[in-house]
Design a protein around this motif. Structure first.
Motif, short mmCIF file in Angstrom:
data_model
loop_
_atom_site.label_atom_id
_atom_site.label_comp_id
_atom_site.label_asym_id
_atom_site.label_seq_id
_atom_site.Cartn_x
_atom_site.Cartn_y
_atom_site.Cartn_z
N ALA A 88 0.87 -1.18 0.00
CA ALA A 88 0.00 0.00 0.00
C ALA A 88 0.90 1.22 0.00
O ALA A 88 1.02 1.93 1.00
CB ALA A 88 -0.93 0.00 1.20
N LEU A 89 1.54 1.49 -1.11
CA LEU A 89 2.48 2.60 -1.21
C LEU A 89 1.75 3.93 -1.06
O LEU A 89 0.66 4.11 -1.63
CB LEU A 89 3.21 2.54 -2.55
N PRO A 90 2.31 4.87 -0.32
CA PRO A 90 1.63 6.15 -0.07
C PRO A 90 1.78 7.12 -1.25
O PRO A 90 2.27 8.24 -1.10
CB PRO A 90 2.36 6.67 1.18
N LEU A 91 1.35 6.68 -2.42
CA LEU A 91 1.46 7.47 -3.64
C LEU A 91 0.17 7.34 -4.44
O LEU A 91 -0.47 6.28 -4.43
CB LEU A 91 2.64 7.00 -4.50
N PRO A 92 -0.21 8.38 -5.16
CA PRO A 92 -1.39 8.27 -6.02
C PRO A 92 -1.08 7.44 -7.27
O PRO A 92 0.07 7.11 -7.55
CB PRO A 92 -1.70 9.73 -6.38
N ASP A 93 -2.12 7.12 -8.02
CA ASP A 93 -1.95 6.36 -9.25
C ASP A 93 -1.10 7.14 -10.25
O ASP A 93 -1.20 8.37 -10.35
CB ASP A 93 -3.32 6.07 -9.88
N ALA A 94 -0.28 6.41 -11.01
CA ALA A 94 0.53 6.97 -12.10
C ALA A 94 1.38 8.15 -11.64
O ALA A 94 1.46 9.17 -12.31
CB ALA A 94 -0.38 7.38 -13.26
N ALA A 95 2.03 8.02 -10.49
CA ALA A 95 2.73 9.15 -9.88
C ALA A 95 4.20 9.25 -10.27
O ALA A 95 4.79 10.31 -10.11
CB ALA A 95 2.62 9.06 -8.36
N VAL A 96 4.82 8.16 -10.76
CA VAL A 96 6.26 8.19 -11.00
C VAL A 96 6.57 7.68 -12.41
O VAL A 96 5.78 6.93 -13.02
CB VAL A 96 7.02 7.35 -9.96
N ASP A 97 7.75 8.09 -12.91
CA ASP A 97 8.17 7.74 -14.27
C ASP A 97 9.11 6.54 -14.32
O ASP A 97 9.14 5.82 -15.30
CB ASP A 97 8.87 8.93 -14.92
N ARG A 98 9.90 6.37 -13.29
CA ARG A 98 10.88 5.28 -13.23
C ARG A 98 10.84 4.65 -11.84
O ARG A 98 10.78 5.36 -10.83
CB ARG A 98 12.30 5.79 -13.51
N ILE A 99 10.88 3.32 -11.79
CA ILE A 99 10.90 2.61 -10.51
C ILE A 99 12.04 1.60 -10.53
O ILE A 99 12.17 0.81 -11.48
CB ILE A 99 9.56 1.90 -10.23
N LEU A 100 12.86 1.64 -9.49
CA LEU A 100 13.99 0.73 -9.35
C LEU A 100 13.73 -0.20 -8.17
O LEU A 100 13.53 0.26 -7.04
CB LEU A 100 15.27 1.53 -9.12
N LEU A 101 13.71 -1.50 -8.43
CA LEU A 101 13.47 -2.51 -7.41
C LEU A 101 14.78 -3.24 -7.11
O LEU A 101 15.33 -3.93 -7.98
CB LEU A 101 12.42 -3.52 -7.89
N VAL A 102 15.28 -3.08 -5.90
CA VAL A 102 16.52 -3.74 -5.48
C VAL A 102 16.30 -4.34 -4.10
O VAL A 102 15.80 -3.65 -3.20
CB VAL A 102 17.70 -2.77 -5.45
#
Length: 246
Positions: A88-102
């Motif tokens: 449940a990330l505290p961000l609205p829909d379509a809020a970011v352009d790039r996501i890095l998963l590490v």
């Protein structure tokens, strides 16, 4: 399955962790040469790698799962890291352009739910990079590094997981071909190991680095409604009221 944030910090402060960060950053930079004016989000323990984009991006934030813990980042500037519920990330829909998963998917109790939440906050034209331990690699066979914790994946397993969660893999690379040995010779020859492994397409790299795009128009299965057969009724002659009186 999460590893403690203190253990992660300690690994990246040692010589082996410094070399691993340099090699993985090299592959990430090859996928994303720049992030000018973009909103960049890191999930898991991404801070050793977000420095690539912090100066150029419009915003650059790290979100760390509650089971892992959080550390202040960057150390000498206002904090850009927060402790969150990864589902449940505290961000609205379509809020970011790039996501890095590490250190994220392999540590998550429900990686599919995590990726669906990533899908929600990613912009329609956005991209994801996931750094995931290779189940065939040597790094997953030792507990001395974070890549030996959690669940490693093969390339086919990653592809299946991404497609199930509405992503399309677009590019692949590998890193950490060198053995996870902190000896001086291995560390000094790390770049030679990387070049040889990439040239020969060796399957024993420590991590997969996959880039994926968001499927905006998902395939929704269509179900054909079954036609209900209504039995035909035979006509019945009803006597008129006049005929009845006569």
């Amino acid at each position: 399955m999460s590893i403690d944030v203190i253990d992660l910090r300690d690994f990246y402060s040692r010589r082996l962790g410094i070399v691993a960060r340099r090699l993985i950053n090299r592959s990430i930079r090859a996928h994303w040469p720049h992030a000018d004016g973009m909103r960049v989000l890191g999930i898991g323990y991404p801070t050793p790698y977000l420095g690539l984009f912090r100066e150029d991006a419009e915003r650059c934030v790290a979100l760390m799962p509650a089971a892992q813990g959080v550390l202040k980042w960057p150390t000498a500037r206002p904090t850009l890291a927060a402790l969150v519920d990864q589902f449940a990330l505290p961000l609205p829909d379509a809020a970011v352009d790039r996501i890095l998963l590490v250190h994220a998917l392999e540590m998550s109790d429900d990686p599919a739910a995590l990726l669906r939440e990533v899908w929600r906050v990613l912009a329609p034209s956005g991209r994801v990079i996931a750094v995931i331990p290779n189940r065939r690699g040597v790094w997953t066979r030792t507990d001395n590094t974070p890549f030996g914790h959690g669940r490693p994946y093969s390339r086919s397993q990653i592809t299946q997981l991404l497609r199930q969660t509405w992503f399309t893999p677009t590019a692949w690379s590998e890193a950490l071909f060198m053995p996870p040995v902190a000896g001086g010779w291995f560390l000094r020859s790390a770049m030679a190991w990387e070049r040889a492994g990439a040239t020969l397409s060796l399957p024993f790299a420590g991590v997969h680095i996959v880039e994926a795009t968001k499927q905006v128009y998902r395939v929704i299965p269509a179900y054909r409604e079954r036609t209900r057969l209504i039995p035909a009724l035979k006509p019945v002659l009803v006597p008129s009221s006049t005929a009845t009186r006569g």
